[in-house]
Design a protein around this motif. Structure first.
Motif, PDB file in Angstrom:
ATOM      1  N   SER A 180      23.644  20.586  72.262  1.00 50.45           N
ATOM      2  CA  SER A 180      24.672  21.536  72.668  1.00 50.45           C
ATOM      3  C   SER A 180      26.065  20.909  72.556  1.00 50.45           C
ATOM      4  N   ALA A 219      33.873  19.982  75.104  1.00 47.70           N
ATOM      5  CA  ALA A 219      32.490  20.047  74.606  1.00 47.70           C
ATOM      6  C   ALA A 219      31.519  19.483  75.641  1.00 47.70           C
ATOM      7  N   GLN A 226      31.404  22.068  78.591  1.00 49.22           N
ATOM      8  CA  GLN A 226      30.715  23.312  78.235  1.00 49.22           C
ATOM      9  C   GLN A 226      29.232  23.093  77.998  1.00 49.22           C
ATOM     10  N   SER A 227      28.864  21.960  77.419  1.00 54.07           N
ATOM     11  CA  SER A 227      27.428  21.722  77.184  1.00 54.07           C
ATOM     12  C   SER A 227      26.709  21.499  78.512  1.00 54.07           C
ATOM     13  N   SER A 252      26.315  25.050  80.008  1.00 56.35           N
ATOM     14  CA  SER A 252      25.396  25.979  79.357  1.00 56.35           C
ATOM     15  C   SER A 252      23.956  25.492  79.435  1.00 56.35           C
ATOM     16  N   THR A 256      24.459  22.748  63.246  1.00 55.45           N
ATOM     17  CA  THR A 256      25.811  22.367  62.832  1.00 55.45           C
ATOM     18  C   THR A 256      25.828  22.144  61.316  1.00 55.45           C
ATOM     19  N   GLU A 292      27.082  20.789  68.895  1.00 53.39           N
ATOM     20  CA  GLU A 292      27.396  22.145  68.399  1.00 53.39           C
ATOM     21  C   GLU A 292      28.749  22.612  68.922  1.00 53.39           C
ATOM     22  N   GLU A 293      28.983  22.386  70.199  1.00 50.30           N
ATOM     23  CA  GLU A 293      30.249  22.803  70.813  1.00 50.30           C
ATOM     24  C   GLU A 293      31.399  21.975  70.244  1.00 50.30           C
ATOM     25  N   ARG A 322      32.213  23.406  66.843  1.00 51.21           N
ATOM     26  CA  ARG A 322      32.896  24.710  66.927  1.00 51.21           C
ATOM     27  C   ARG A 322      34.392  24.490  67.184  1.00 51.21           C
TER      28      ARG A 322
END
Ligand code: BTN
Length: 258
Positions: free
Chosen positions: A181, A95, A98-99, A102, A15, A184-185, A188
């Motif tokens: 993660s 976030a 999604q983390s 993933s 990041t 980072e998400e 983004r």
């Protein structure tokens, strides 16, 4: 279980802003309070306060939040524009979901407004506290809790409603990977602002609530009906049996059918 530390989180973090500064504490009462003290000192946007264990964690609607060692309890300090505030809960819940997906491969859903569920049980929650001065946001603290290794069955108050990622995925050592993660998400999505449209659409897409029969509690008011839509400020529109549409801005929703 891998040890958490600021270095372990930032070492492989991709990041630019969120989590470039990580303040790790083995034990805190609440990361919200420590983040607030930190924000008042004027540290850079994106600073993350994270606790190994949290002993006095709080949730929405004045509930307590359990985060013993092994789970994720963190707060992110932001300096958003006031008009983007409604998007923070969408960014945070997306976030988290999604983390989880993933890193662990387990499907996660969002229950309006920002509970993250796995198999209908709560695995993550978000609490946002804003310091608004005049028409400016001095800072926002986005608090995120994720049950990584919480034995919900040990706590009567959440035994039937909560779950953990370890239980659902049967995987160990997820904590640091999910933290990275997640940050980072989060970045983004946060960097898409001030354009909130793609964030709103992704969040609406993931809501498990829409089309379901629900019971919402907002203050003293109880609203029952079908959750028909969300507006772009994030409010939930519930169609009652009498055909009337009620707009719920904040509150708690129980799904009446799976
Ligand atoms: C909820 O679903 O009620 C929100 C829970 C938020 C919990 C997190 S854990 C990190 C941060 N510190 C707190 O005291 N609360 C938030």
């Amino acid at each position: 279980m891998k040890e958490l530390s600021a270095a372990a989180i930032t070492r492989e973090l991709k990041t630019r802003r969120i989590g470039r500064e990580v303040l790790y504490y083995p034990s805190l009462s609440s990361t919200m309070d420590t983040a607030r003290e930190t924000a008042l000192k004027g540290l850079q946007e994106g600073t993350v306060v994270i606790a190994g264990e949290q002993t006095g964690g709080r949730g929405r609607l004045k509930r307590t939040w359990l985060a013993p060692e092994g789970n994720i309890a963190l707060s992110i300090i932001l300096h958003p524009e006031i008009k983007t505030l409604p998007y923070l809960i969408m960014i945070a819940s997306l976030a988290v979901a999604q983390s989880i997906e993933s890193v662990s491969g387990v499907k996660a859903e969002i229950k309006w407004p920002n509970d993250v569920l796995i198999g209908g049980r709560k695995a993550g929650g978000i609490l946002i506290e804003n310091e608004v001065r005049g028409n400016k946001v001095a800072f926002s603290i986005v608090g995120i809790g994720i049950n990584i290794d919480l034995r919900a069955a040990d706590y009567a108050e959440i035994a039937d409603t909560a779950t953990s990622l370890k239980k659902e995925s049967r995987k160990d050592d997820l904590r640091i990977k999910i933290v990275r993660s997640l940050l980072e998400e989060f970045e983004r999505l946060y960097l898409l602002l001030p354009d909130g449209k793609p964030i709103f659409e992704a969040w609406r897409e993931r809501l498990v609530t829409l089309g379901k029969k629900v019971k919402a509690q907002s203050g003293n008011q109880i609203i029952e009906g079908i959750a028909e839509a969300v507006d772009d400020g994030g409010a939930l529109m519930i169609r009652g049996e009498n055909g009337r549409l009620t707009r719920v801005v904040a509150g708690d929703v129980t799904l009446r059918e799976k």
